[in-house]
Design a protein around this motif. Structure first.
Motif, short mmCIF file in Angstrom:
data_model
loop_
_atom_site.label_atom_id
_atom_site.label_comp_id
_atom_site.label_asym_id
_atom_site.label_seq_id
_atom_site.Cartn_x
_atom_site.Cartn_y
_atom_site.Cartn_z
N SER A 60 0.84 -1.19 0.00
CA SER A 60 0.00 0.00 0.00
C SER A 60 0.88 1.25 0.00
O SER A 60 1.90 1.30 0.69
N LEU A 61 0.48 2.25 -0.78
CA LEU A 61 1.31 3.43 -0.98
C LEU A 61 0.49 4.70 -0.83
O LEU A 61 -0.53 4.87 -1.51
N ASP A 62 0.92 5.58 0.05
CA ASP A 62 0.32 6.92 0.18
C ASP A 62 1.36 7.92 -0.30
O ASP A 62 2.33 8.20 0.39
N VAL A 63 1.16 8.44 -1.50
CA VAL A 63 2.18 9.28 -2.12
C VAL A 63 2.41 10.58 -1.35
O VAL A 63 3.47 11.20 -1.46
N LEU A 64 1.44 10.99 -0.52
CA LEU A 64 1.60 12.22 0.25
C LEU A 64 2.39 12.01 1.53
O LEU A 64 2.72 12.97 2.23
N GLU A 65 2.72 10.76 1.83
CA GLU A 65 3.52 10.44 3.01
C GLU A 65 5.00 10.49 2.64
O GLU A 65 5.44 9.75 1.75
N PRO A 66 5.79 11.34 3.28
CA PRO A 66 7.21 11.46 2.93
C PRO A 66 7.94 10.12 2.98
O PRO A 66 7.77 9.35 3.92
N GLU A 104 -3.61 24.97 -1.10
CA GLU A 104 -3.64 23.54 -0.77
C GLU A 104 -3.77 22.69 -2.03
O GLU A 104 -3.12 21.66 -2.17
N GLU A 105 -4.64 23.11 -2.94
CA GLU A 105 -4.81 22.36 -4.19
C GLU A 105 -3.53 22.38 -5.02
O GLU A 105 -3.13 21.35 -5.58
N TRP A 106 -2.90 23.53 -5.11
CA TRP A 106 -1.64 23.66 -5.85
C TRP A 106 -0.57 22.74 -5.27
O TRP A 106 0.10 22.01 -6.00
N SER A 107 -0.44 22.75 -3.95
CA SER A 107 0.57 21.92 -3.30
C SER A 107 0.31 20.44 -3.53
O SER A 107 1.23 19.66 -3.77
N GLU A 108 -0.97 20.04 -3.47
CA GLU A 108 -1.29 18.63 -3.66
C GLU A 108 -1.04 18.19 -5.10
O GLU A 108 -0.54 17.09 -5.35
N VAL A 109 -1.40 19.03 -6.06
CA VAL A 109 -1.15 18.69 -7.47
C VAL A 109 0.34 18.48 -7.71
O VAL A 109 0.76 17.53 -8.38
N LEU A 110 1.17 19.36 -7.16
CA LEU A 110 2.62 19.22 -7.31
C LEU A 110 3.12 17.95 -6.63
O LEU A 110 3.96 17.22 -7.18
N ALA A 111 2.62 17.69 -5.42
CA ALA A 111 3.08 16.52 -4.67
C ALA A 111 2.73 15.22 -5.39
O ALA A 111 3.56 14.32 -5.53
N VAL A 112 1.51 15.12 -5.87
CA VAL A 112 1.05 13.88 -6.49
C VAL A 112 1.69 13.66 -7.86
O VAL A 112 2.09 12.54 -8.19
N ASN A 113 1.82 14.72 -8.64
CA ASN A 113 2.23 14.55 -10.02
C ASN A 113 3.71 14.80 -10.29
O ASN A 113 4.29 14.12 -11.14
N LEU A 114 4.31 15.75 -9.61
CA LEU A 114 5.71 16.09 -9.88
C LEU A 114 6.67 15.55 -8.83
O LEU A 114 7.67 14.90 -9.16
N THR A 115 6.37 15.80 -7.56
CA THR A 115 7.26 15.31 -6.51
C THR A 115 7.34 13.79 -6.54
O THR A 115 8.43 13.22 -6.36
N ALA A 117 7.11 11.91 -9.10
CA ALA A 117 7.96 11.54 -10.24
C ALA A 117 9.43 11.72 -9.89
O ALA A 117 10.28 10.87 -10.23
N PHE A 118 9.76 12.83 -9.22
CA PHE A 118 11.14 13.06 -8.80
C PHE A 118 11.61 11.97 -7.84
O PHE A 118 12.71 11.43 -7.98
N GLU A 119 10.76 11.63 -6.88
CA GLU A 119 11.13 10.60 -5.91
C GLU A 119 11.27 9.23 -6.58
O GLU A 119 12.11 8.41 -6.16
N THR A 120 10.50 9.00 -7.62
CA THR A 120 10.63 7.74 -8.37
C THR A 120 11.99 7.65 -9.04
O THR A 120 12.67 6.62 -8.97
N VAL A 121 12.38 8.72 -9.71
CA VAL A 121 13.70 8.74 -10.38
C VAL A 121 14.81 8.56 -9.36
O VAL A 121 15.73 7.75 -9.54
N ARG A 122 14.74 9.31 -8.27
CA ARG A 122 15.79 9.25 -7.26
C ARG A 122 15.92 7.85 -6.66
O ARG A 122 17.02 7.31 -6.53
N SER A 123 14.79 7.26 -6.32
CA SER A 123 14.81 5.94 -5.70
C SER A 123 15.20 4.84 -6.68
O SER A 123 15.95 3.92 -6.33
N ALA A 124 14.71 4.94 -7.91
CA ALA A 124 15.06 3.94 -8.92
C ALA A 124 16.55 3.97 -9.22
O ALA A 124 17.19 2.92 -9.38
N ALA A 125 17.12 5.16 -9.29
CA ALA A 125 18.56 5.28 -9.58
C ALA A 125 19.38 4.62 -8.47
O ALA A 125 20.42 4.00 -8.74
#
Length: 257
Positions: A60-66, A104-115, A117-125
């Motif tokens: 289970s994954l909650d993308v808003l959880e650091p 709040e909406e702006w922050s959530e859109v960035l967290a879900v869609n961009l952050t 993606a960044f965390e995916t690249v960082r972790s995959a590398a």
């Protein structure tokens, strides 16, 4: 040692956002092709059902959880002896002009869609190291053509394109390929309000040169292609799977008499 599908006839792949329309379609395609798939998603029941259906490990994954994405990819790495590919199908839709979009909406859109993606690249590398592999991110046609009321999501998805290009350059020396898919409007529960009624579907379809909306399977097909080691000379690319939305002005259609 570099592992390839030619050697093992199967890749070890991670699908983030596996409970969504594209993610679940992709997971089924990959499993049917003989690959091992590690599933992660935010809907626990849907995730359990998909995990049981595919006999695939899941988390289970909650993308808003650091740190949630890094923990997920590390868990997949511990489950398998290596990871050949990671796909981020996590996303959201917000259709509002900038002046009606809250902080709040702006922050959530960035967290879900961009952050994410960044965390995916960082972790995959980190887990792929020097063995190489494939990372696929999801952008949007809205990042490539001006669409009214898409300011927040367009900005986030445009960031995914910039991330894709830079990461592809950074990790090419390790054999890690980074590409993105930029869909148009795809039928899913998330976008249902844009096509549920006949009038809404007609209007949304008319924005696409092919005059129809996309299906999750069509986006999943492109992602699957990008994951295949046979296509390991492709990196730093953004593939539009969008019915022509971002690049073609539809020819006016004559009304039937």
């Amino acid at each position: 040692m570099t592992h390839s599908v030619a050697e093992t006839n199967a890749c070890k792949l991670v699908v983030l956002g596996a409970t969504g329309a594209v993610g679940s379609s992709l997971s089924r395609r990959l499993k049917a092709a003989g690959h091992e798939v590690f599933l992660a998603g935010r809907n626990p029941q849907v995730l359990r059902d998909l995990s049981d259906e595919l006999a695939a490990p899941s988390l289970s994954l909650d993308v808003l959880e650091p740190g949630s994405i890094e923990r997920t990819i590390q868990s997949a790495r511990e489950t398998y002896d290596h990871i050949d590919g990671v796909v981020n199908c996590i996303g959201s839709v917000l259709l509002k002009p900038a002046h009606l979009t809250s902080d709040e909406e702006w922050s959530e859109v960035l967290a879900v869609n961009l952050t994410s993606a960044f965390e995916t690249v960082r972790s995959a590398a980190k887990v792929m190291g020097k063995q190489g592999g494939s990372v696929v991110l999801i952008s949007s046609a809205a990042a490539r053509v001006g669409l009214a009321n898409h300011e927040a999501i367009a900005a986030a998805k445009a960031g995914v394109i910039g991330l894709t290009l830079s990461a592809a350059a950074s990790y090419a020396g390790r054999g890690i390929r980074v590409n993105a898919v930029a869909p148009g409007l795809v039928k899913s529960n998330m976008t249902r309000h844009l096509w549920e009624s006949e009038a809404a579907e007609s209007m949304s379809s008319s924005m696409h040169a092919l005059n129809r909306l996309g299906e999750p399977e069509q986006v999943a097909s492109m992602i699957e292609w990008l994951l295949q080691p046979a296509n390991d000379w492709v990196t730093g690319q953004v593939f539009g799977v969008d019915g022509g939305l971002a690049t073609i002005v539809p020819r006016p259609r004559q009304k039937s008499r």
